[in-house]
Scaffold this motif. Sequence first.
Motif, short mmCIF file in Angstrom:
data_model
loop_
_atom_site.label_atom_id
_atom_site.label_comp_id
_atom_site.label_asym_id
_atom_site.label_seq_id
_atom_site.Cartn_x
_atom_site.Cartn_y
_atom_site.Cartn_z
N LEU A 35 51.32 44.40 25.67
CA LEU A 35 50.53 45.67 25.96
C LEU A 35 50.08 46.56 24.93
N ILE A 36 50.32 46.43 23.57
CA ILE A 36 49.61 47.07 22.01
C ILE A 36 48.12 46.12 22.79
N ILE A 37 48.21 44.76 22.41
CA ILE A 37 47.50 43.72 22.33
C ILE A 37 46.03 44.34 23.56
N GLY A 38 46.42 43.95 24.98
CA GLY A 38 46.30 44.03 25.96
C GLY A 38 45.09 45.40 25.77
N VAL A 92 40.64 48.98 26.08
CA VAL A 92 40.29 50.40 26.16
C VAL A 92 39.08 50.54 24.67
N THR A 93 39.10 50.12 24.10
CA THR A 93 37.93 49.52 23.28
C THR A 93 36.97 48.77 24.07
N ALA A 94 37.05 47.77 24.45
CA ALA A 94 36.02 47.28 25.57
C ALA A 94 35.72 48.28 26.33
N GLY A 95 36.44 49.15 27.38
CA GLY A 95 35.77 50.13 28.77
C GLY A 95 35.21 51.26 28.29
N ILE A 112 54.37 34.76 23.27
CA ILE A 112 53.86 34.97 24.94
C ILE A 112 53.63 36.18 25.06
N ALA A 113 53.43 37.44 23.78
CA ALA A 113 52.91 37.91 23.69
C ALA A 113 51.62 37.21 23.30
N LEU A 114 50.72 36.53 23.06
CA LEU A 114 49.58 35.49 22.70
C LEU A 114 48.52 35.79 24.11
N VAL A 115 49.37 35.01 25.11
CA VAL A 115 49.24 34.59 26.35
C VAL A 115 49.02 35.69 27.06
N THR A 131 46.71 42.75 30.96
CA THR A 131 46.85 44.30 30.64
C THR A 131 45.09 44.26 30.38
N ALA A 132 45.18 43.58 29.46
CA ALA A 132 42.96 44.10 29.07
C ALA A 132 42.39 44.87 29.81
N ARG A 133 42.52 43.79 31.27
CA ARG A 133 41.56 43.74 32.47
C ARG A 133 41.85 45.02 33.13
#
Lengths: 306, 295
Positions: B106-109, B114-117, B161-164, B169-171
């Motif tokens: 969740l944190i990574i995503g 947010v940065t990209a958006g 699992i987090a890396l995958v 979430t990011a999208r």
Amino acid sequence: MLAYLIRRLIQAALILLGVSFITFFLLFVLPADPVRQIAGRSATPETVANIRHQLGLDQPFIVQYWHYLTGLVQGDMGRSYLQKTEVATLIAARLPATLLLMLGAIVAELIMGLTLGIVAAIRRGGALDQSLMITSFVAVSAPQFVVGLLLLYVFAVKLSWFPIGGYGSFSNLVLPALTLGIMGSGWYSRMMRSSMIDVLRSDYIRTARAKGLRRFRVLALHAMPNAILPIIAMIGIDIGIFMSGIVVVESVFGWPGIGQLAWQAIQRVDIPIIMGVTLVSACAIVLGNLLADLITPFIDPRIKLR
Amino acid sequence: MTDATLAEGPARPQSALRRLMRRKLALLGFAIIAIVTLGAIFAPWIAPFEPQEQMFDGLTLEGSPMPPGEKFWLGTDLLGRDLFSRILYGARTSLIIGVVANGLALIIGTLIGVTAGYFRGWIGAVLMRFTDLMMAFPALLLAICLAAIFTPSLWIVAMVIALVNWVQTARVVFTETSALAEREFVAAERTLGAGTLRILFRHILPHLVPMIIVWGTLGISTTVLLEATLSYLGVGVQPPTPSWGNIIFENQTYFQAAPWLVFIPGAAILLLALSFNLVGDALRDVLDPTQRGRE
């Protein structure tokens, strides 16, 4: 349309390039040594160094990757370290089984998912609707290997309706296809239900009813085709989800497809095969998504491709 | 009538909670999660035996595992260890990985989304193309490769699992943030001279919270299933640390003779994943105003 297609294909090629680079890098930094696997435990350091040199594994990363990439462009996926066969040949031999399994899974999930969704939408709000929606949640939450083992235990071991494993006839296909399709059937039943509810609320359905058409005719000829169409576009996306599922399902049922090929290759650190299967899967995922996007405007002309 | 007026504004925590309490399935999910969590926390006190202890009377005279019975409630495994105790300790594995891995994802995503958006431009383009790239990876193959690179321990499996799993979430966060960044109140803040960080933390993130809660809950279910699958394949959490997936991995060769060794941990995985799905789905209905009234 053509410009759109060309742009998407270029994007797809770039994505595959990225996937190949990342996978190659991950396998390069892998601590397990493929040369040890080939040479065996008793090999002398000279033999090991020799094999390493023969395979080009003593070269720097970027040289190895460039070598692989130039081969790939010419359709050469390299040779398996242990099976001494072309990776392309190995994958081509296994691909039909995987495609058959996926086809079976698509049929299974559509039949189960659409039926449950339609019934739930017609009986909306009732006890049947609720229990069907709980069932769909269970289908989505069930780990595939447990579903596979359960189906095996009940229908192959206890009831002997289907063979325990193997490949070749329709009866071999049923249990693996069901296992791979169950999760999707959960999603489809939920989507089908809400799609059907939307359609049933629409004006043309009210008109059809007002004309005095029979309930069955309205449902079967007016509502269902329109409710099913948007869902068909999702099949492309399923391919990506199946690409993870096949590794598990093929290993539970001993199904001779590319999932099992990849799983065996990972255990033996047979890097060219792992690369090959990953790229083929990524290809399938990218094409599946593209297909889903391309179908959508035909189904719903209001959506324009950008 | 109250429902109609409530539906107007953004979901207020209190009313959201009240609506949530009315959903029986979500409550059932909550109850199961609570029971599993308590069982995991108090495992050392509840478990009748040590999870690692190979008991002499844990096997039959022929050396087969014991079926569920009076002394061993859920039976014993191939090594004569008490299955109930192992399931209790296995709950710790599932929950720790579910919470840690999913939290990380969740944190990574969220960061990437947010940065990209918000910034768009080339940063956004690069980040979102990278996200597209990750979408094209067969998730399980990637996780297996990653798990093979780092010798799997509990924390490594969580990281893999987090890396995958951050991609979805990011999208979603990206779409939502780019819509928010266009809104008048953000433009107004900017004209008033508010700094980027202030806008992000005071105005953008709070709007994302309901969505993050929903995705966070649903994501735990995905995470629990992925951990179980990795451990079932033998590349997840390694024995002797019990995990529901590796209990099945250790015992599956024997599953025709001792089906409980596969189906009891299997049912545990299913129940936990199901509970998080039920709660997450109810949270979505309650927190997401666009979904309201669609029951």
